[in-house]
Scaffold this active site. Structure first.
Site, short mmCIF file in Angstrom:
data_model
loop_
_atom_site.label_atom_id
_atom_site.label_comp_id
_atom_site.label_asym_id
_atom_site.label_seq_id
_atom_site.Cartn_x
_atom_site.Cartn_y
_atom_site.Cartn_z
N TRP A 148 1.14 -1.40 -0.31
CA TRP A 148 -0.15 -0.14 0.20
C TRP A 148 1.10 0.82 -0.17
O TRP A 148 0.77 2.11 -0.99
CB TRP A 148 -1.17 -0.09 1.15
CG TRP A 148 -2.02 -0.82 0.56
CD1 TRP A 148 -3.29 -0.32 1.16
CD2 TRP A 148 -1.64 -2.14 1.56
NE1 TRP A 148 -4.57 -1.12 1.13
CE2 TRP A 148 -3.98 -2.70 0.92
CE3 TRP A 148 -1.66 -3.40 1.08
CZ2 TRP A 148 -4.55 -3.86 0.78
CZ3 TRP A 148 -1.98 -4.56 0.52
CH2 TRP A 148 -2.95 -4.74 0.98
N ASN A 188 -1.64 -0.48 -4.04
CA ASN A 188 -2.85 -1.15 -3.95
C ASN A 188 -3.77 0.21 -4.03
O ASN A 188 -2.92 1.30 -3.63
CB ASN A 188 -3.32 -1.42 -2.30
CG ASN A 188 -4.41 -0.80 -2.30
OD1 ASN A 188 -5.16 -2.19 -2.56
ND2 ASN A 188 -5.13 -0.36 -1.64
N GLU A 189 -4.61 0.00 -4.93
CA GLU A 189 -5.33 1.34 -5.91
C GLU A 189 -5.34 3.16 -6.19
O GLU A 189 -5.00 3.28 -5.59
CB GLU A 189 -6.98 1.45 -4.45
CG GLU A 189 -7.76 0.68 -4.20
CD GLU A 189 -8.19 0.27 -2.94
OE1 GLU A 189 -8.13 1.03 -2.48
OE2 GLU A 189 -9.14 -1.13 -2.68
N GLU A 270 -9.87 -7.68 -5.05
CA GLU A 270 -10.02 -7.00 -3.19
C GLU A 270 -11.70 -6.71 -3.66
O GLU A 270 -12.01 -6.00 -4.63
CB GLU A 270 -9.78 -5.97 -2.99
CG GLU A 270 -9.86 -5.13 -1.50
CD GLU A 270 -9.59 -4.30 -0.81
OE1 GLU A 270 -8.08 -3.87 -1.51
OE2 GLU A 270 -9.35 -3.53 0.01
N ARG A 406 -35.25 -27.25 -11.32
CA ARG A 406 -35.34 -28.17 -12.35
C ARG A 406 -33.21 -27.65 -12.96
O ARG A 406 -33.22 -27.27 -14.10
CB ARG A 406 -35.82 -28.77 -13.12
CG ARG A 406 -35.57 -30.09 -14.23
CD ARG A 406 -36.81 -30.05 -14.72
NE ARG A 406 -36.59 -31.42 -15.41
CZ ARG A 406 -36.55 -32.24 -15.72
NH1 ARG A 406 -37.23 -33.24 -13.89
NH2 ARG A 406 -36.02 -33.60 -15.54
#
Length: 682
Positions: A148, A188-189, A270, A406
């Site tokens: 991060w 991260n991001e 994530e 079904r």
């Protein structure tokens, strides 16, 4: 036939169950108003389907597992079994961990393995321990690393050669722990650097990590990343998996047609962010919709467990609650068993069956459909005369009344016996979670079931699913206590202390014998979520009247603080890049200037709820550097008292905050030592 089919099934009373919607083309529901009372769904191997890659969870995003490691061994093992032990609980196939950077990344800061260019410590933090515990229970579990934030020494910023070297060293550390990392992300991001991924792939190959695959870009949405894949053949060549964050709303996932067209595997790398107990309805919907809508083949939940203090944001997220190591108490809720409905009935390497991965159209729900179903089948071995094992997972989160479905079991698939498990997603109790039921019989190669709303069902030829049973101790508050920091090796985070920013670790005391707690980060990290200065938290949110005290020595010019009655992290939409904690804070700097302040108590704009300075002044004799002092903050009813070396410097009346835990902070990245830390009740 899988060997897992051979275990006998305990047949219980049949509770209505059923499965998925049929479609050979689009997964979108047809005209539900005209749907037949009984929906027929063919399980046809010729319809194709992507390879299933597993169910996973994330330990990371800042200290989400911090309190897990401090559990007593017996309860800690029970928690880990619920998470990783095959055919027991969540039975996770993937563990994604944070590569710590000593900076706040949602729920605190995780330690870095490399705080300077010349120093590597492969034993910092708890992710190595957690990965080894996961491997011990599930030797084939997939391991995935992602950062991060990062230390501040990277000369070229995050997307630089320094970060590549940093990640290679992390992989070397993993190797020293006898851990084989399967996947790595970039950051991260954050928008990726294409050149960085290309260079990282080259460095991986040159350093013997040819088998490590790359996930990009670990950010919300796919379109920007897909455009990059189209624009850069070199980038497209090195990316193995398109990683998408939070691709699903309550009842739909992003279609991802352009991402599918790239031919890349697509993961919900994530997702989740659901309440461990009450978020199962959304989770059950997401897990199926990720394939039906988006053709994503792995689901990785954030976070693994709720194992952080409830004073920190995103409380109760995760697959289970485990944040009371002092009592050993933990709580297994609906979310974990919702994951088990898929994870215990399929292994990575199985494949989805597209004809059986569709909307349920007989549910008559307000959205025009009653949920979804996905079908998974084991790989073809060429030696199974009885047909291949398969599982159908059906969720009825969009239904308002029962629906009959079904399923026609196609050629090449195994027949009976069928095992059935179901979970009531909202409003149920333990008896309703992963509950075993009698399996329906196949008649003329088909079975028919009635599915109730608000459930997830699994119908499978596998019969070895089990519901783990362990008894958690009762919940209890943490007793008022403290720490002299003597019982640890150097460089360790003391029991129950949770760093929000920076790193508070045991070290040799200056000018006195024994060990102290020392804030060791001296260069501002590359932050992911800004917290203004190093902070560590300790204690129980229920604490009310007490005296918090500690010896303090400033090694540099800085301000230091002790805090009491912290109840919540302040991270509002008005200040999204700044994380602070409320409570009463007593600050003092090296010149002797001090202030006693009350931090905001609600997530409102600072103009409506500002920090209030309750008292301020300057010590006549100063405070100084390299001198020990004892600071104390006393909270008793509405009386808030600050003392230095036993002398009261402020005593005020304030009724705003009546309970909460304690903390210590430094207003800059400076070395500060703490010793003889105590919390004593009134």
């Amino acid at each position: 036939m899988s060997l897992r089919r051979a275990i006998p099934v305990l047949l219980l009373a049949l509770v209505g169950g059923a499965l998925l919607p049929a479609a050979s083309g689009s997964a979108e529901p047809d005209d539900a108003a005209g749907a037949d009372p009984v929906q027929t769904i063919p399980l046809d191997l010729d319809s194709g389907g992507r390879v299933y890659e597993g169910m996973g969870a994330i330990s990371g995003g800042g200290g989400t597992s911090r309190l897990l490691v401090d559990y007593p061994a017996a309860e800690r093992n029970e928690i880990l079994d619920y998470l990783f032990k095959p055919q027991y609980g969540a039975s996770l196939d993937i563990l994604k961990v944070e590569i710590g950077g000593d900076t706040h990344s949602s729920n605190g800061a995780e330690p870095s393995h490399m705080r300077t260019p010349d120093e590597v410590d492969c034993n910092r933090g708890y992710e190595w321990w957690l990965m080894k515990e996961a491997k011990k229970r599930h030797p084939d579990i997939t391991l995935y690393g992602l950062a991060w934030g990062a230390p501040g020494w990277f000369e070229g910023g995050y997307w630089s050669k320094d970060s590549i070297d940093y990640f290679i060293e992390w992989l070397d550390c993993a190797e020293k722990h006898h851990l084989e990392i399967d996947y790595m992300g970039g950051r991260n991001e954050r928008e990726p650097s294409l050149e960085w991924f290309i260079d990282f792939r080259r460095a991986l190959d040159e350093n013997g990590y040819e088998d490590v695959q790359l996930v990009a870009a670990d950010e919300a949405g796919t379109q920007r990343n897909v455009n990059y894949l189209k624009e850069s053949p070199e980038y497209a060549e090195v990316v193995d998996v398109i990683g998408v964050h939070y691709p699903c709303s309550v009842d739909r996932c992003t279609p991802n047609a352009d991402a599918v067209a790239t031919g890349k595997r697509i993961w919900a790398s994530e997702s989740g962010w659901n309440h461990y107990l009450t978020g199962a309805k959304r989770l059950g919907s997401e897990i199926n919709h990720q394939y039906v809508d988006s053709r994503m083949t792995a689901f990785i939940n954030w976070p693994l467990t709720f194992s952080w203090y409830p004073t920190v944001q995103y409380q109760n997220s995760g697959l289970m609650k485990a944040n009371e190591p002092w009592s050993g108490h933990y709580d297994v809720g609906t979310s974990l068993w919702t994951v088990a409905q898929t994870a215990q009935f399929a292994d990575p390497g199985w494949s989805y069956v597209d004809s059986g991965s569709v909307y349920l159209t007989a549910g008559n729900g307000p959205k025009g459909y009653g949920g979804t179903a996905v079908t998974l089948v084991e790989p073809e071995t060429g030696a199974d005369d009885e047909g291949r094992d398969w599982s159908v997972v059906a969720e009825t989160t969009a239904a308002t009344e029962p629906q009959t479905v079904r399923f026609e079991v196609g050629e090449g698939l195994a027949g009976t016996p069928l095992s059935v498990r179901s979970t009531v997603l909202e409003g149920g109790s333990d008896a309703d979670w992963f509950a075993e039921q009698a399996g329906p019989a196949l008649v003329d190669g088909a079975f028919e079931v009635t599915l109730q709303p608000n459930r997830v069902y699994t119908f499978s030829t596998l019969t070895d699913a089990t519901k783990g049973r362990a008894t958690s101790p009762a919940s209890q508050p943490l007793e008022y206590d403290g720490d002299k920091f003597e019982g640890y090796p150097f460089g360790k985070s003391p029991t129950y202390m949770s760093d929000m920013e920076g790193a508070f670790e045991t070290a040799q005391c200056q000018d006195r014998g024994g060990k102290c707690l020392r804030q060791v980060i001296t260069k501002t990290p590359i932050a992911w979520m800004r917290t203004p200065y190093p902070i560590t938290l300790y204690g129980d949110i229920s604490w009310d009247d007490y005296r918090m005290a500690t010896d303090v020595l400033l090694e540099d010019q800085a301000s230091v603080a002790v805090a009491a009655r912290i109840t919540n992290e302040y991270n509002s939409t008005w200040r999204p890049s700044l994380n602070i904690w409320n409570g009463y804070w007593f600050w003092i700097d090296d010149s002797g200037r001090w202030r006693l302040e009350r931090r905001p108590t609600q997530q409102r704009p600072p103009a409506q709820n500002p920090t209030v300075v309750l008292a301020s002044g300057t010590l006549a004799d100063g405070f100084g550097i390299d001198r020990w002092h004892r600071l104390a903050l006393d909270v008793q009813g509405s009386q808030i008292t600050a003392t230095v070396d036993g002398e009261t410097v402020a005593s005020v009346t304030d009724t705003s905050i009546v309970n909460g835990q304690v903390g210590m902070a430094v207003d800059s990245y400076a070395n500060v030592q703490f010793d003889n830390f105590t919390v004593e009740p009134h």
